[in-house]
Design a protein around this motif. Structure first.
Motif, PDB file in Angstrom:
ATOM      1  N   ILE A 151       0.811  -1.219   0.000  1.00 56.36           N
ATOM      2  CA  ILE A 151       0.000   0.000   0.000  1.00 56.36           C
ATOM      3  C   ILE A 151       0.835   1.255   0.000  1.00 56.36           C
ATOM      4  CG2 ILE A 151      -1.831  -1.210   1.246  1.00 56.36           C
ATOM      5  CD1 ILE A 151      -1.076   0.446   3.734  1.00 56.36           C
ATOM      6  N   GLY A 152       2.145   1.109  -0.032  1.00 56.72           N
ATOM      7  CA  GLY A 152       3.015   2.271   0.106  1.00 56.72           C
ATOM      8  C   GLY A 152       2.758   3.359  -0.899  1.00 56.72           C
ATOM      9  N   THR A 153       2.358   3.035  -2.094  1.00 60.61           N
ATOM     10  CA  THR A 153       2.169   4.047  -3.132  1.00 60.61           C
ATOM     11  C   THR A 153       0.748   4.582  -3.165  1.00 60.61           C
ATOM     12  OG1 THR A 153       1.712   2.276  -4.716  1.00 60.61           O
ATOM     13  CG2 THR A 153       3.973   3.092  -4.588  1.00 60.61           C
ATOM     14  N   HIS A 154      -0.151   4.035  -2.363  1.00 61.92           N
ATOM     15  CA  HIS A 154      -1.558   4.449  -2.381  1.00 61.92           C
ATOM     16  C   HIS A 154      -1.993   5.094  -1.056  1.00 61.92           C
ATOM     17  CE1 HIS A 154      -2.506   2.447  -6.206  1.00 61.92           C
ATOM     18  NE2 HIS A 154      -1.572   1.567  -5.820  1.00 61.92           N
ATOM     19  N   VAL A 155      -1.467   4.561   0.052  1.00 60.45           N
ATOM     20  CA  VAL A 155      -1.851   5.065   1.381  1.00 60.45           C
ATOM     21  C   VAL A 155      -0.572   5.301   2.178  1.00 60.45           C
ATOM     22  CG1 VAL A 155      -3.164   4.575   3.490  1.00 60.45           C
ATOM     23  CG2 VAL A 155      -3.994   3.752   1.282  1.00 60.45           C
ATOM     24  N   ASP A 156      -0.620   6.294   3.001  1.00 62.76           N
ATOM     25  CA  ASP A 156       0.540   6.583   3.854  1.00 62.76           C
ATOM     26  C   ASP A 156       0.757   5.420   4.822  1.00 62.76           C
ATOM     27  OD1 ASP A 156       2.506   7.561   5.361  1.00 62.76           O
ATOM     28  OD2 ASP A 156       1.491   9.412   5.976  1.00 62.76           O
ATOM     29  N   PRO A 157       1.871   4.730   4.761  1.00 59.71           N
ATOM     30  CA  PRO A 157       2.109   3.547   5.630  1.00 59.71           C
ATOM     31  C   PRO A 157       2.040   3.884   7.118  1.00 59.71           C
ATOM     32  CG  PRO A 157       3.757   3.695   3.889  1.00 59.71           C
ATOM     33  CD  PRO A 157       2.990   4.976   3.857  1.00 59.71           C
ATOM     34  N   LEU A 203      10.748   1.922   3.056  1.00 63.15           N
ATOM     35  CA  LEU A 203      11.758   2.974   2.957  1.00 63.15           C
ATOM     36  C   LEU A 203      12.353   3.040   1.550  1.00 63.15           C
ATOM     37  CD1 LEU A 203      13.543   2.424   6.393  1.00 63.15           C
ATOM     38  CD2 LEU A 203      12.015   4.296   5.765  1.00 63.15           C
ATOM     39  N   GLN A 204      12.607   1.857   0.970  1.00 66.73           N
ATOM     40  CA  GLN A 204      13.168   1.836  -0.389  1.00 66.73           C
ATOM     41  C   GLN A 204      12.185   2.446  -1.393  1.00 66.73           C
ATOM     42  OE1 GLN A 204      14.097  -2.301  -0.922  1.00 66.73           O
ATOM     43  NE2 GLN A 204      16.220  -2.071  -0.209  1.00 66.73           N
ATOM     44  N   ASP A 205      10.906   2.116  -1.238  1.00 66.47           N
ATOM     45  CA  ASP A 205       9.892   2.696  -2.130  1.00 66.47           C
ATOM     46  C   ASP A 205       9.854   4.211  -1.976  1.00 66.47           C
ATOM     47  OD1 ASP A 205       9.281   0.193  -3.034  1.00 66.47           O
ATOM     48  OD2 ASP A 205       7.424  -0.023  -1.864  1.00 66.47           O
ATOM     49  N   TYR A 206       9.987   4.692  -0.721  1.00 65.39           N
ATOM     50  CA  TYR A 206       9.940   6.141  -0.499  1.00 65.39           C
ATOM     51  C   TYR A 206      11.170   6.802  -1.141  1.00 65.39           C
ATOM     52  CZ  TYR A 206       9.750  10.632   1.898  1.00 65.39           C
ATOM     53  OH  TYR A 206       9.699  11.976   2.157  1.00 65.39           O
ATOM     54  N   GLN A 228      10.739   7.000  -4.787  1.00 64.13           N
ATOM     55  CA  GLN A 228       9.834   8.091  -5.187  1.00 64.13           C
ATOM     56  C   GLN A 228      10.562   9.425  -5.158  1.00 64.13           C
ATOM     57  OE1 GLN A 228       6.001   8.208  -3.201  1.00 64.13           O
ATOM     58  NE2 GLN A 228       5.895   5.953  -3.126  1.00 64.13           N
ATOM     59  N   ILE A 229      11.396   9.633  -4.103  1.00 63.45           N
ATOM     60  CA  ILE A 229      12.148  10.892  -4.015  1.00 63.45           C
ATOM     61  C   ILE A 229      13.109  11.006  -5.198  1.00 63.45           C
ATOM     62  CG2 ILE A 229      13.823  12.215  -2.649  1.00 63.45           C
ATOM     63  CD1 ILE A 229      10.991  12.144  -1.483  1.00 63.45           C
ATOM     64  N   LEU A 230      13.816   9.892  -5.524  1.00 61.82           N
ATOM     65  CA  LEU A 230      14.759   9.909  -6.647  1.00 61.82           C
ATOM     66  C   LEU A 230      14.038  10.193  -7.961  1.00 61.82           C
ATOM     67  CD1 LEU A 230      17.092   6.899  -5.709  1.00 61.82           C
ATOM     68  CD2 LEU A 230      17.701   9.326  -5.738  1.00 61.82           C
ATOM     69  N   LEU A 231      12.892   9.578  -8.111  1.00 64.52           N
ATOM     70  CA  LEU A 231      12.123   9.790  -9.346  1.00 64.52           C
ATOM     71  C   LEU A 231      11.718  11.252  -9.478  1.00 64.52           C
ATOM     72  CD1 LEU A 231       9.870   6.600  -9.446  1.00 64.52           C
ATOM     73  CD2 LEU A 231      11.691   7.201 -11.031  1.00 64.52           C
ATOM     74  N   ARG A 232      11.289  11.855  -8.373  1.00 63.31           N
ATOM     75  CA  ARG A 232      10.873  13.257  -8.429  1.00 63.31           C
ATOM     76  C   ARG A 232      12.057  14.162  -8.758  1.00 63.31           C
ATOM     77  NH1 ARG A 232       6.836  13.641  -3.141  1.00 63.31           N
ATOM     78  NH2 ARG A 232       5.178  12.313  -4.020  1.00 63.31           N
ATOM     79  N   GLU A 233      13.220  13.893  -8.117  1.00 63.97           N
ATOM     80  CA  GLU A 233      14.396  14.702  -8.413  1.00 63.97           C
ATOM     81  C   GLU A 233      14.827  14.527  -9.868  1.00 63.97           C
ATOM     82  OE1 GLU A 233      17.320  13.559  -5.605  1.00 63.97           O
ATOM     83  OE2 GLU A 233      16.422  14.679  -3.923  1.00 63.97           O
TER      84      GLU A 233
END
Length: 848
Positions: free
Chosen positions: A711-717, A741-744, A747-752
């Motif tokens: 659910i990491g990408t849909h709901v705040d864990p 944590l890896q998914d988060y 996501q940060i890397l993808l945004r940057e």
């Protein structure tokens, strides 16, 4: 070789049974010759292309045509004629006899020469071109070789060419060369230089030259063939090189071929590059064991440098051969026609090269019909005696006699061609020997077509003994070859004895099809479950006949039947098919399922029925049907699925009816599949559903693990982690947290990364815009002022002018621009600024 009566037979070859074809054919020269030789005996003969000249022992000379008829007679002497000579034109003749008389006279003129010597004159030879005035020459041979030349006062002047070596017994004159033979050998004289250019001694001096005379013949103007005893020499006259002449003649003779024959030579003649040799044969009698005269032989040999190759050899039976000696035989030939005349005292036989008719005769005699037929086809324009059809019919009869019935029948196609009478004759012949089946495969079916009775006769033959063969013929033969009604009745009669015979039933269906009785044919095909039933329906448009036979068709092949019914909805409606299949719901389902696959809307009235059909016969396709159908009653479908406890289908229906919470609950309780529950929540994308899912899973550690992982990408864990009870053991919690944590981080890397790409793209586009705006703009005579619509450039370029050009490529005379509004001291294009103000509308001003 030709067979004749004992008296007339020439008995050309002793090898009648030989497989090697003879090269020559023989016939006796009859008519006037027969009459002459009954009272007289032949002593010599000369051949011209237009006639023959025959000399006899009683001193007569007869002129004959090529058939042996007497055309003229000369009484020359009371004794034997030794030699007759003709010039090339055939207008002058030289004759010599045993009493020493020599005559040279014109056959068509009064020109004549007479001379009598005190010794027998064995030979005379007139100049080949005697007809010409400056070639009035001839030679005689007795004890001397004399040349007679006519002087300018019409007197004949003799001169001695040779003497002192015995009697001159043979002379041959060709062109400017004279060859003669005496007791010592053969000489050649060059008439141009009057020099003797060679002396060829004879090999066997033990043979009496009067009993075994020398045979001479010129193959051409420079090639002399010598036969003496059993030896043959082929001599070539050649020019001597100037450096070699000195006191020698300017020509010399080279022996190019030399070989021995088995028997004594009586005559020679050329045949292309081969040689025809007439031989005198002696053999030991089996009865008396005494040497006696045998039949003479005529051989064709191929000369080799030191030997020869025998091409053919024929033993000839001539009249009186038992009493003849070697000197009694002569061989003369006609150059233009390859005719060879064998002369003996009591007989004259003509040998000819065999033509194509003779070749075919020999092949037929040897029963080589295939080769004879091929030879006749190749030479059909030249053969006179034979006809291709007659040879072909003989070939067929030969094959039938040998029992090769199939090959004989196959040859009928080529040989009989389009001759219907012959075809019918051969069919009846095959019927008589009980081989109609053999010829059935090869009977003509188009151009020509035989009488129907012929085909019916063959079909009845097969029907009596071979049902499969009968069926094959019915399938291969066009239905118009025979009377269909008669054959149908015959098949029906046989079916009475064997009503379940599938071969006969299938054949009867084909016959009904030929007769356009398609309904009966269709019934048989359906009974037999025959693969051609669908082809028959399509080909003859029998859809009206199958309205009440749909179940039978579906039972036979449901796939093909459904495809056919759906392809022809206009002929058999959907409603009609569904009605016919009412009592066979499994077949009804197959039909409606295929219909739904083709078009989701055509069978919409049956979608409610299809829910039950899918549930009963095809559950795997029920859910896809519920998803794709827009006409399916959801309440009815939900009722059926709940009754049958179809969880997946019920979940789908609940969610589609808007009851997502019940659907999620069912997934969690019935299926206990957290992944499916998560997937369902993702599809619905509803926060309350995620809340319900978390609440339901909070006391179930395995479910918590699944939620943490997904659910990491849909709901705040954090929402889930805060609700986990302290002390609860959760499987693989560490790994789940690490994954969160890896998914988060991802996501940060993808945004940057996306931000960097955006900045780089913006900078690149800004540079591109700057380069574009810095480029010059072409202004020429074709451009106009957007305000006054006149050319932008003045006609007189020497005058000063002001032009305003914008980046948008609009151009104005400066004086045509309205009073500009100044915004940050930048002027804009009035046309573009009305639509959009942007960096592209900045001004470029050009002054001159």
């Amino acid at each position: 070789q030709e067979t004749r009566s004992t008296e007339e037979s020439t008995d050309e070859s002793e090898e009648d049974e030989s497989e090697e074809e003879p090269k020559l054919k023989y016939e006796r020269l009859s008519n006037g010759v027969t009459e002459i030789l009954q009272k007289d005996a032949a002593s010599c003969m000369t051949v011209h292309e237009k006639f023959l000249a025959l000399g006899t022992h009683y001193g007569k000379v007869y002129l004959l045509d090529v058939q042996g008829n007497i055309t003229q007679k000369f009484d020359v002497s009371p004794v034997k004629i030794n030699q007759i000579s003709l010039d090339e034109s055939g207008e002058h003749m030289g004759v010599c006899s045993e009493d020493g008389k020599v005559q040279v006279f014109g056959l068509y003129s009064a020109e004549e020469f007479h001379e009598t010597f005190d010794c027998p004159i064995k030979i005379v030879a007139v100049h080949p071109h005697f007809v010409r005035s400056h070639f009035k020459q001839f030679v005689t041979g007795g004890k001397k070789l004399l040349l007679y030349e006519r002087s300018w006062m019409n007197r004949w002047k003799p001169s001695v060419l040779h003497e002192g070596e015995g009697n001159i017994r043979n002379v041959k004159w060709r062109g400017h060369l004279i060859a003669w033979a005496n007791n010592m050998g053969v000489k050649i004289l060059d008439m141009i230089s009057k020099q003797r250019i060679t002396n060829v001694p004879r090999d066997d001096i033990s043979l009496r030259p009067d009993m075994y005379p020398c045979s001479l013949c010129w193959k051409d103007n420079l090639t002399l063939i010598i036969g003496w005893g059993n030896s043959v020499k082929i001599c070539s006259v050649k020019e001597r090189h100037a450096s070699e002449m000195r006191d020698l003649p300017n020509r010399y003779v080279e022996i190019v071929f030399q070989f021995d024959m088995e028997f004594f030579i009586s005559g020679l003649a050329p045949l292309c590059d081969q040689l025809v040799v007439l031989s005198y044969v002696k053999e030991i009698s089996e009865k008396t064991e005494v040497e006696c005269c045998a039949r003479p032989r005529l051989d064709i040999v191929q000369p080799l440098p030191e030997s020869c190759e025998e091409i053919s050899s024929d033993a000839l039976t001539v009249r009186g051969f038992q009493e003849n000696e070697c000197r009694d035989y002569h061989l003369e030939y006609s150059e233009g026609e390859s005719l060879f005349y064998i002369i003996s005292p009591r007989d004259v036989v003509v040998a000819k090269e065999r033509d194509q008719d003779d070749h075919i005769d020999w092949l037929l005699e040897k029963k080589k019909y295939e080769e004879a037929l091929m030879a006749a086809e190749i030479s059909q324009k030249t053969i006179k005696k034979h006809k291709i059809l007659d040879i072909g019919l003989a070939y067929i009869n030969h094959l039938v006699e040998k029992g090769e019935y199939d090959l004989a029948a196959r040859k009928c196609q080529k040989i009989l061609g389009k001759n219907t009478e012959l075809w019918e004759f051969e069919v009846y012949k095959f019927k008589e020997i009980g081989q109609l089946k053999a010829i059935s495969r090869y009977l003509p079916r188009r151009d020509p077509v035989l009488k129907p009775l012929i085909y019916e006769m063959v079909l009845h033959e097969f029907l009596e003994s071979d049902y499969e063969g009968f069926a094959t013929l019915i399938k291969e033969w066009p239905g118009d070859l025979y009377n269909n009604t008669i054959i149908v009745q015959a098949v029906v009669d046989h079916l009475k004895k064997d009503p379940q015979n599938r071969t006969l039933l299938r054949t009867l269906a084909e016959l009904y099809t030929y007769d356009q009785r398609y309904g009966r044919a269709l019934e048989i095909y359906l009974t037999l479950r025959h693969k051609d039933v669908f082809q028959l329906i399509h080909k003859h448009n029998l859809f009206s006949s199958i309205r009440d036979k749909i179940v039978l068709l579906m039972d036979f092949d449901s796939e093909k039947a459904v495809d056919m019914l759906l392809d022809n909805e206009d002929k058999i409606s959907i409603d009609r098919v569904v009605e016919e299949l009412e009592n066979r719901p499994e077949l009804q389902h197959v039909y409606l399922h295929k219909l739904f696959k083709r078009d989701h809307h055509k069978g919409q009235r049956y979608h409610e029925k299809q829910i039950s059909l899918y549930a009963e016969y095809d559950r795997p396709n029920l859910l896809p049907f519920l998803r794709d159908s827009t006409h399916c009653p959801l309440e009815k479908a939900l009722e059926i699925c709940q009754q049958r406890n179809f969880v997946e289908e019920t979940v789908y229906l609940l969610s589609r009816m808007g009851n997502s919470r019940s659907a999620l609950k069912m997934i969690m309780e019935e299926l206990q599949d957290v992944d499916k529950a998560i997937e369902f929540a993702k599809e619905q994308d509803d926060g309350e559903l995620w809340e319900d899912l978390i609440l339901y899973s909070i006391d179930k550690p395995p479910f918590i693990t699944g939620l943490l992982n997904n659910i990491g990408t849909h709901v705040d864990p954090i929402l889930l982690i805060h609700r986990i009870k302290e002390g609860m053991k959760i499987p693989n919690l560490r790994d789940s947290l690490v994954k969160i944590l890896q998914d988060y981080n991802l996501q940060i890397l993808l945004r940057e990364g996306c931000k960097k790409i955006l900045v780089a793209d913006s900078l690149s586009l800004l540079k591109k815009m700057h380069r574009t705006q810095m480029k010059g703009v072409l202004v020429d005579e074709e451009n106009i002022c957007e305000s006054c619509l006149s050319p932008i450039l003045p006609s007189d370029a020497s005058k000063s002018f002001n032009v305003v050009v914008f980046h948008c490529r609009h151009m104005f005379h400066k004086e045509c621009l309205p009073v500009s509004n100044t915004v940050s001291s930048v002027q804009f294009c009035n046309i573009c600024s009305a639509k959009h103000r942007g960096p592209g509308s900045a001004i470029l001003e050009m002054k001159k």
